[in-house]
Design a protein around this motif. Structure first.
Motif, PDB file in Angstrom:
ATOM      1  N   UNK A   1      80.007  29.021 -61.407  1.00  0.00           N
ATOM      2  CA  UNK A   1      78.939  29.622 -62.379  1.00  0.00           C
ATOM      3  C   UNK A   1      79.687  31.624 -62.774  1.00  0.00           C
ATOM      4  N   UNK A   2      78.897  31.410 -63.411  1.00  0.00           N
ATOM      5  CA  UNK A   2      79.449  32.782 -64.229  1.00  0.00           C
ATOM      6  C   UNK A   2      78.604  34.169 -63.532  1.00  0.00           C
ATOM      7  N   UNK A   3      78.984  35.048 -62.857  1.00  0.00           N
ATOM      8  CA  UNK A   3      78.064  35.872 -62.139  1.00  0.00           C
ATOM      9  C   UNK A   3      78.027  37.511 -62.851  1.00  0.00           C
ATOM     10  N   UNK A   4      76.920  38.025 -62.837  1.00  0.00           N
ATOM     11  CA  UNK A   4      77.333  39.364 -63.860  1.00  0.00           C
ATOM     12  C   UNK A   4      78.422  40.285 -63.432  1.00  0.00           C
TER      13      UNK A   4
ATOM     14  N   UNK B   1      78.014  42.634 -60.403  1.00  0.00           N
ATOM     15  CA  UNK B   1      78.291  41.906 -59.658  1.00  0.00           C
ATOM     16  C   UNK B   1      79.334  41.955 -59.119  1.00  0.00           C
ATOM     17  N   UNK B   2      80.485  41.691 -59.689  1.00  0.00           N
ATOM     18  CA  UNK B   2      81.970  41.721 -59.342  1.00  0.00           C
ATOM     19  C   UNK B   2      82.708  42.817 -59.660  1.00  0.00           C
ATOM     20  N   UNK B   3      81.995  43.816 -60.442  1.00  0.00           N
ATOM     21  CA  UNK B   3      82.472  44.666 -59.866  1.00  0.00           C
ATOM     22  C   UNK B   3      82.164  45.750 -58.633  1.00  0.00           C
ATOM     23  N   UNK B   4      80.971  45.603 -57.956  1.00  0.00           N
ATOM     24  CA  UNK B   4      80.691  45.582 -56.277  1.00  0.00           C
ATOM     25  C   UNK B   4      81.060  45.303 -55.222  1.00  0.00           C
ATOM     26  N   UNK B   5      81.541  43.713 -56.314  1.00  0.00           N
ATOM     27  CA  UNK B   5      82.639  43.144 -54.426  1.00  0.00           C
ATOM     28  C   UNK B   5      83.483  43.669 -54.221  1.00  0.00           C
ATOM     29  N   UNK B   6      84.349  44.029 -55.764  1.00  0.00           N
ATOM     30  CA  UNK B   6      85.436  44.483 -55.476  1.00  0.00           C
ATOM     31  C   UNK B   6      85.418  45.720 -54.747  1.00  0.00           C
TER      32      UNK B   6
ATOM     33  N   UNK C   1      72.572  43.331 -51.581  1.00  0.00           N
ATOM     34  CA  UNK C   1      72.445  43.688 -53.218  1.00  0.00           C
ATOM     35  C   UNK C   1      73.203  43.109 -54.361  1.00  0.00           C
ATOM     36  N   UNK C   2      74.013  42.892 -53.874  1.00  0.00           N
ATOM     37  CA  UNK C   2      75.434  42.168 -54.803  1.00  0.00           C
ATOM     38  C   UNK C   2      74.776  40.943 -55.365  1.00  0.00           C
ATOM     39  N   UNK C   3      73.401  40.445 -53.712  1.00  0.00           N
ATOM     40  CA  UNK C   3      73.621  38.748 -54.312  1.00  0.00           C
ATOM     41  C   UNK C   3      71.930  39.158 -54.742  1.00  0.00           C
ATOM     42  N   UNK C   4      71.391  40.031 -54.770  1.00  0.00           N
ATOM     43  CA  UNK C   4      70.484  40.750 -56.227  1.00  0.00           C
ATOM     44  C   UNK C   4      70.799  40.686 -57.207  1.00  0.00           C
ATOM     45  N   UNK C   5      71.573  41.499 -58.053  1.00  0.00           N
ATOM     46  CA  UNK C   5      72.517  41.406 -59.009  1.00  0.00           C
ATOM     47  C   UNK C   5      72.303  39.983 -59.450  1.00  0.00           C
ATOM     48  N   UNK C   6      73.680  38.217 -58.141  1.00  0.00           N
ATOM     49  CA  UNK C   6      73.133  37.403 -58.791  1.00  0.00           C
ATOM     50  C   UNK C   6      72.058  36.958 -58.808  1.00  0.00           C
ATOM     51  N   UNK C   7      70.751  37.412 -59.438  1.00  0.00           N
ATOM     52  CA  UNK C   7      70.039  36.522 -59.127  1.00  0.00           C
ATOM     53  C   UNK C   7      69.058  34.974 -58.166  1.00  0.00           C
ATOM     54  N   UNK C   8      70.897  35.686 -56.481  1.00  0.00           N
ATOM     55  CA  UNK C   8      69.660  35.042 -55.188  1.00  0.00           C
ATOM     56  C   UNK C   8      68.736  34.680 -55.255  1.00  0.00           C
ATOM     57  N   UNK C   9      67.679  34.173 -55.103  1.00  0.00           N
ATOM     58  CA  UNK C   9      66.315  33.781 -54.283  1.00  0.00           C
ATOM     59  C   UNK C   9      65.969  33.500 -53.037  1.00  0.00           C
ATOM     60  N   UNK C  10      67.622  32.917 -52.084  1.00  0.00           N
ATOM     61  CA  UNK C  10      66.978  32.787 -50.755  1.00  0.00           C
ATOM     62  C   UNK C  10      67.873  32.761 -50.658  1.00  0.00           C
ATOM     63  N   UNK C  11      68.784  34.284 -49.639  1.00  0.00           N
ATOM     64  CA  UNK C  11      70.495  34.406 -48.454  1.00  0.00           C
ATOM     65  C   UNK C  11      70.031  33.477 -47.097  1.00  0.00           C
ATOM     66  N   UNK C  12      71.414  33.418 -46.284  1.00  0.00           N
ATOM     67  CA  UNK C  12      71.241  33.310 -45.465  1.00  0.00           C
ATOM     68  C   UNK C  12      72.650  34.234 -44.434  1.00  0.00           C
ATOM     69  N   UNK C  13      72.279  34.507 -43.744  1.00  0.00           N
ATOM     70  CA  UNK C  13      73.307  34.858 -43.030  1.00  0.00           C
ATOM     71  C   UNK C  13      74.143  34.087 -42.063  1.00  0.00           C
ATOM     72  N   UNK C  14      75.201  34.833 -41.024  1.00  0.00           N
ATOM     73  CA  UNK C  14      76.262  33.934 -40.411  1.00  0.00           C
ATOM     74  C   UNK C  14      74.668  33.605 -38.937  1.00  0.00           C
ATOM     75  N   UNK C  15      75.094  32.922 -37.618  1.00  0.00           N
ATOM     76  CA  UNK C  15      74.822  32.690 -36.881  1.00  0.00           C
ATOM     77  C   UNK C  15      74.905  34.024 -35.940  1.00  0.00           C
ATOM     78  N   UNK C  16      74.200  34.560 -34.766  1.00  0.00           N
ATOM     79  CA  UNK C  16      74.042  35.356 -34.487  1.00  0.00           C
ATOM     80  C   UNK C  16      74.448  37.463 -35.452  1.00  0.00           C
ATOM     81  N   UNK C  17      74.280  37.181 -36.422  1.00  0.00           N
ATOM     82  CA  UNK C  17      75.284  37.904 -37.591  1.00  0.00           C
ATOM     83  C   UNK C  17      75.099  39.552 -36.669  1.00  0.00           C
TER      84      UNK C  17
END
Lengths: 382, 382
Positions: free
Chosen positions: B35-38, B41-46, B103-119
């Protein structure tokens, strides 16, 4: 068509040893070692043109139980004669082929051998023709094939799991998809019928037989407690579970499945079952492409054709610790000999505790509610 | 220690393209596309030093239903501060880190985000110390972390699945391992507790909290019906099944698990669940090695030590057709953005029919019998 031969061989061919070790650990676990097999067996396999592979799964030493080491043999093979040959000739040719392979299994010290699903016939259910294929059906207790397996069992002191198309004369001459379990004494120990029947792709088996009525019985053999989850039953985690709850130590999964449909699922399901149920599982798939004289369609809008696709073999053994054996070839007849220390089951159960933490009482209640006609899913809404 | 970075990258590095195609088909299935991402977003992740990976799972076009395409985000991360830092500082540092990733997830159009256990905390249960770790526990409905997630949810119009250590003041101030589901409206939709608690290796969680009492509820969000199977529950096929029976379309599996113990099981279990239940599953594991000031032993005869082992990340999405996404790194923080057409679930269900052929009435009865104290396994003897 140039068929891809084996995942394992491709990885070995290209990946440098230190990284291969990590790839193997992640993909296959750490429990499997190669098993040295006798020269005479290797030579016989070469001459008879089938792949022979050995592996072993050990267990820790215990103080109060001796090791419980046994050997299982998984046989995968193509049909021998064209599907148009006289039926008795097809059966006899398969008997001879299997006899040759089982002789090698005996050289390798195999205690329990299992053949592929409906091993005496082509997997002709794709055609939806009743004639001539139902003529392959035999009595589980007294059929030609069961007698053949009894001879093998007695001769080699080997438990034989023989999945056939069963004709049940006692109940209206109905057909079943059934595994006959022959004790190493030569006596028929019992039978176990396929619990889940597919309606997918060309698996038109529901045209021929119904869901099995033999529940989740387990067979106590001299070498260990075994059960048989036939083919499509591997997609149903509850089917594996109930064999395990009835105390199976090894669950065989004789199958017939094709590349385009199920191949990415194949390495997952039997292995998940071994992990989830603290037992060994043995996944067996036939090989080759079987051609039928009459053409048939596949309910997919495509043109009529004469074969079902490529049965991709890749038979393997999975252990309760998450490790697995290499797979047999995708294209060749083969015998996989696996030495198992069945003590591993209880050791892993004590370590991981899935039975203890399983909360089966909760699930029995929830499932009973879920099958009510008026069941409403528990959905939280804003 | 030189940690192995990624299975997928190693395969790509060494195996020639035509064979790699076959290897990938067998290992990962055919359903996944990149999936191509903006760029932003790629720049922010870097800049923020985490891996960003995108993939998509399509479905066939239907006449009566439009595509049901949504994006999920899976977040894996190491703890930010040393485990000896003041608790509020540790929590706030994790809030900031997750805020940056979301914030980067939002740039990628994420609708549902899930974090790890006991994050919001280190996975300190290995120590068996109650102090100071239980201070990380918060109210699911009104805690600092839930309020933080509500702000994210509202700001980005995103459903947030937030697995925390819960303090339940209404029931004797007990602790639970709980996922809070926050609607994209910003309201708390509800919570789902961990149903199966491990007693394996250093997973001493049963010292802190009990098996969950929230059953198998499913949350209807604007983007689809979701459920949360926390960590060890992934080893229990019935747990996945009941979420699916309650009509989950996506089941998240926020986890914390280490390399020496579970790594060969990791790619198997969530994927098997997606196959068996005709739904999507999202397996999320934390990364890194967490050091604790007090030493602790592991019940394995070995010397006391200060860390639990390496959390190996490798978060992935599995689809009902047997395919899966690449895994995130074994060593780096990461965000996996997966676009899912949820229509695939029913399409695969219609094709394979595991629900239809599931025979749940039989299993409800068999399980109810099996939990009786006087149950005797069904074993056939000679």
């Amino acid at each position: 068509m140039n068929l891809f031969e084996s995942l394992e061989e491709t990885l070995e061919k290209y990946i440098p040893l230190d990284e291969l070790k990590e790839v193997r650990r992640i993909l296959f676990g750490e429990g499997t070692k190669m098993l040295e097999l006798p020269q005479c067996a290797q030579e016989a396999a070469r001459q008879r043109d089938f792949q022979l592979l050995g592996c072993q799964f050990g267990a820790a030493r215990e103080q109060l139980r001796p090791p419980h080491t046994i050997r299982v043999g998984l046989v995968q093979n193509a049909v021998v004669l064209p599907t148009s040959a006289p039926i008795m000739d097809q059966i006899d040719a398969l008997h001879r082929r299997i006899g040759d392979i089982v002789e090698v299994a005996a050289m390798c010290g195999v205690n329990i051998v299992c053949f592929q699903e409906a091993w005496t016939m082509p997997f002709a259910f794709c055609t939806r023709e009743k004639v001539p294929w139902t003529e392959f059906a035999e009595s589980a207790e007294e059929g030609h094939t069961t007698r053949f397996c009894q001879k093998l069992a007695e001769k080699y002191n080997m438990v034989v799991v023989s999945p056939i198309l069963e004709r049940d004369e006692s109940h209206g001459a109905t057909l079943w998809n059934t595994a006959v379990v022959v004790s190493n004494s030569g006596r028929v120990l019992g039978k176990s019928r396929k619990n889940h029947i597919p309606r997918v792709g060309d698996f038109n088996e529901s045209t021929y037989y119904m869901e099995g009525d033999t529940g989740h019985r387990v067979f106590q053999t001299q070498f260990g407690r075994i059960a048989v989850n036939i083919c499509y039953g591997r997609h149903h985690p509850l089917n594996w579970l109930m064999y395990s709850v009835n105390s199976a130590e090894i669950i065989f999964n004789p199958s017939a499945t094709i590349g385009g449909l199920s191949e990415p699922m194949w390495p997952i399901e039997a292995r998940n079952a071994a992990i989830a149920n603290h037992c060994f599982t043995c996944a067996i798939n036939r090989i080759g492409t079987e051609h039928f004289e009459s053409e048939f369609t596949s309910g997919d809008g495509k043109k009529a054709h004469h074969d079902f696709g490529h049965f991709y073999g890749s038979s393997y053994v999975a252990a309760p610790d998450g490790s697995r054996s290499p797979g047999l070839s995708r294209t060749r007849d083969g015998l996989l000999v696996a030495e198992l220390d069945l003590n591993l089951n209880r050791q892993i159960s004590d370590k991981w505790g899935f039975k203890m933490t399983g909360r089966y009482d909760m699930y029995a209640k929830e499932l009973a509610e879920a099958v009510n006609e008026n069941f409403t899913p528990n959905i939280v809404k804003e």
